[in-house]
Design an enzyme around this catalytic site. Structure first.
Site, PDB file in Angstrom:
ATOM      1  N   LEU A  80      56.585  89.970  13.892  1.00 37.76           N
ATOM      2  CA  LEU A  80      55.974  90.422  15.140  1.00 37.76           C
ATOM      3  C   LEU A  80      56.912  91.379  15.862  1.00 37.76           C
ATOM      4  O   LEU A  80      58.117  91.146  15.907  1.00 37.76           O
ATOM      5  CB  LEU A  80      55.681  89.212  16.037  1.00 37.76           C
ATOM      6  CG  LEU A  80      54.584  88.264  15.550  1.00 37.76           C
ATOM      7  CD1 LEU A  80      54.520  87.031  16.438  1.00 37.76           C
ATOM      8  CD2 LEU A  80      53.234  88.952  15.537  1.00 37.76           C
TER       9      LEU A  80
ATOM     10  N   GLU B 181      53.804  86.009  29.116  1.00 39.57           N
ATOM     11  CA  GLU B 181      53.789  87.221  28.305  1.00 39.57           C
ATOM     12  C   GLU B 181      53.947  86.835  26.844  1.00 39.57           C
ATOM     13  O   GLU B 181      54.967  86.285  26.439  1.00 39.57           O
ATOM     14  CB  GLU B 181      54.921  88.163  28.723  1.00 39.57           C
ATOM     15  CG  GLU B 181      54.858  89.521  28.029  1.00 39.57           C
ATOM     16  CD  GLU B 181      55.963  90.455  28.492  1.00 39.57           C
ATOM     17  OE1 GLU B 181      56.045  91.564  27.955  1.00 39.57           O
ATOM     18  OE2 GLU B 181      56.740  90.076  29.391  1.00 39.57           O
ATOM     19  N   LEU B 182      52.965  87.107  26.023  1.00 41.40           N
ATOM     20  CA  LEU B 182      52.888  86.612  24.658  1.00 41.40           C
ATOM     21  C   LEU B 182      54.126  86.965  23.845  1.00 41.40           C
ATOM     22  O   LEU B 182      54.499  88.135  23.735  1.00 41.40           O
ATOM     23  CB  LEU B 182      51.633  87.176  23.972  1.00 41.40           C
ATOM     24  CG  LEU B 182      51.383  86.710  22.538  1.00 41.40           C
ATOM     25  CD1 LEU B 182      51.168  85.201  22.491  1.00 41.40           C
ATOM     26  CD2 LEU B 182      50.188  87.449  21.938  1.00 41.40           C
ATOM     27  N   ASP B 183      54.766  85.941  23.254  1.00 40.70           N
ATOM     28  CA  ASP B 183      55.909  86.097  22.348  1.00 40.70           C
ATOM     29  C   ASP B 183      57.044  86.911  22.950  1.00 40.70           C
ATOM     30  O   ASP B 183      57.772  87.604  22.231  1.00 40.70           O
ATOM     31  CB  ASP B 183      55.460  86.727  21.018  1.00 40.70           C
ATOM     32  CG  ASP B 183      54.550  85.807  20.222  1.00 40.70           C
ATOM     33  OD1 ASP B 183      54.719  84.583  20.315  1.00 40.70           O
ATOM     34  OD2 ASP B 183      53.663  86.315  19.519  1.00 40.70           O
ATOM     35  N   ALA B 184      57.214  86.841  24.260  1.00 45.05           N
ATOM     36  CA  ALA B 184      58.255  87.642  24.910  1.00 45.05           C
ATOM     37  C   ALA B 184      59.203  86.786  25.746  1.00 45.05           C
ATOM     38  O   ALA B 184      59.991  87.316  26.523  1.00 45.05           O
ATOM     39  CB  ALA B 184      57.620  88.714  25.785  1.00 45.05           C
TER      40      ALA B 184
END
Length: 288
Positions: free
Chosen positions: A200, A230-233
């Protein structure tokens, strides 16, 4: 029965504005109460005016009985030094809730490490949107809860899950193939840990290993991080990579990926429950 290795062992994590004398004050306090410091790690974000972080492990006879005294002494220093601190006892085993979908490799690793004593925690329950891993949880003597999730029922599913998490210390998304809501994240600040493959955001979609194989990827990796809206952050706790070459098939890559994901998530959870991870804005300090 408590493990004798951890009886009377305490952990103190302190954060404050950086200035001379912090280590002297805290080590002096420990000496005054008769505590023996066995490990000390520190970090300064900017010695000219940043934040100072210190983690101490110590042994203090009758720690449970003297904890209030030690907390009182720390509180007395808080205003002058602007301390933000937490004190934990190593005998305490935090409780985990593990969310899964259909793949079992990360769940199996966590179960093994808890049983072996390498991960000092208790798995309170396993929650899944599928029933595939119910035999794994039940076989390990862990309560299993099946909560189906559809786009139409997502809010109700999260509400049902939250009812099961009232007394849980840490929530682990162990290859749980659902995006949790911002409200769910807010219930577990710095206590919600996720694992994902490090393709990712380059190779998103349902079959990232096929896409990576077709592009000739040479490194397979995984990232464990705290979950934020915040997605995958969220702040990264641990990462690892393994090398592959042109001979690797898609299944070879998946197998390597499973191995790396197991190691990375288990290490991240271990560091968290041992009070080794401190969030500093968008990043972490890890006293490994």
């Amino acid at each position: 029965m408590s493990d004798p290795r951890f009886v009377d062992v305490g952990r103190l994590v302190v954060r404050c504005p950086d200035r001379p004398g912090i280590v002297a004050v805290l080590s002096g306090l420990m000496a005054e109460v008769g505590a023996n410091i066995t490990d000390s790690q520190q970090h300064s974000s900017d010695p000219s005016g940043g934040t100072f972080t210190l983690r101490l492990e110590f042994v203090l006879a009758d720690l449970a009985g003297r904890r209030a005294e030690l907390e009182g002494r720390l509180a007395a220093l808080t205003d002058e030094w602007q301390f933000v601190w937490r004190l934990t006892e190593a005998t305490r085993r935090p409780t985990l809730a593990i969310f899964v979908s259909k793949t079992d490799h990360v769940l199996q690793e966590l179960i093994y490490r808890v049983r072996a004593g390498d991960l000092r925690a208790e798995i309170a329950c396993v929650i899944s949107n599928h029933r595939d891993l119910e035999p794994v949880a039940r076989g390990a003597g862990i309560p299993f809860h099946h909560i189906p999730v559809t786009p139409e029922t997502k809010a109700q599913a999260e509400a049902a899950a939250l009812e099961l998490l009232r007394d849980v210390d840490v929530v682990v998304l162990a290859r749980y193939m659902q995006i949790v809501s911002a409200d769910f994240c807010s219930r577990f600040p710095e206590r919600l840990i996720n694992i994902h493959h490090s393709f990712l955001p380059a190779f998103v979609g349902a079959n990232p290993y096929r896409a990576a194989h077709d592009r000739g990827v040479k490194l397979i990796g995984a990232t464990a991080h705290y979950v934020t809206p915040e997605l995958d952050a969220g702040p990264i706790i641990e990462q690892e990579v393994a090398r592959v070459d042109h001979r690797a098939t898609v299944e070879d890559m998946r197998r390597v990926g499973r191995y790396v994901e197991r190691q990375v998530l288990a290490q991240a959870v271990t560091w968290h429950v041992e009070d080794r991870v401190i969030v500093e804005g968008p990043r972490t300090i890890v006293f490994a």
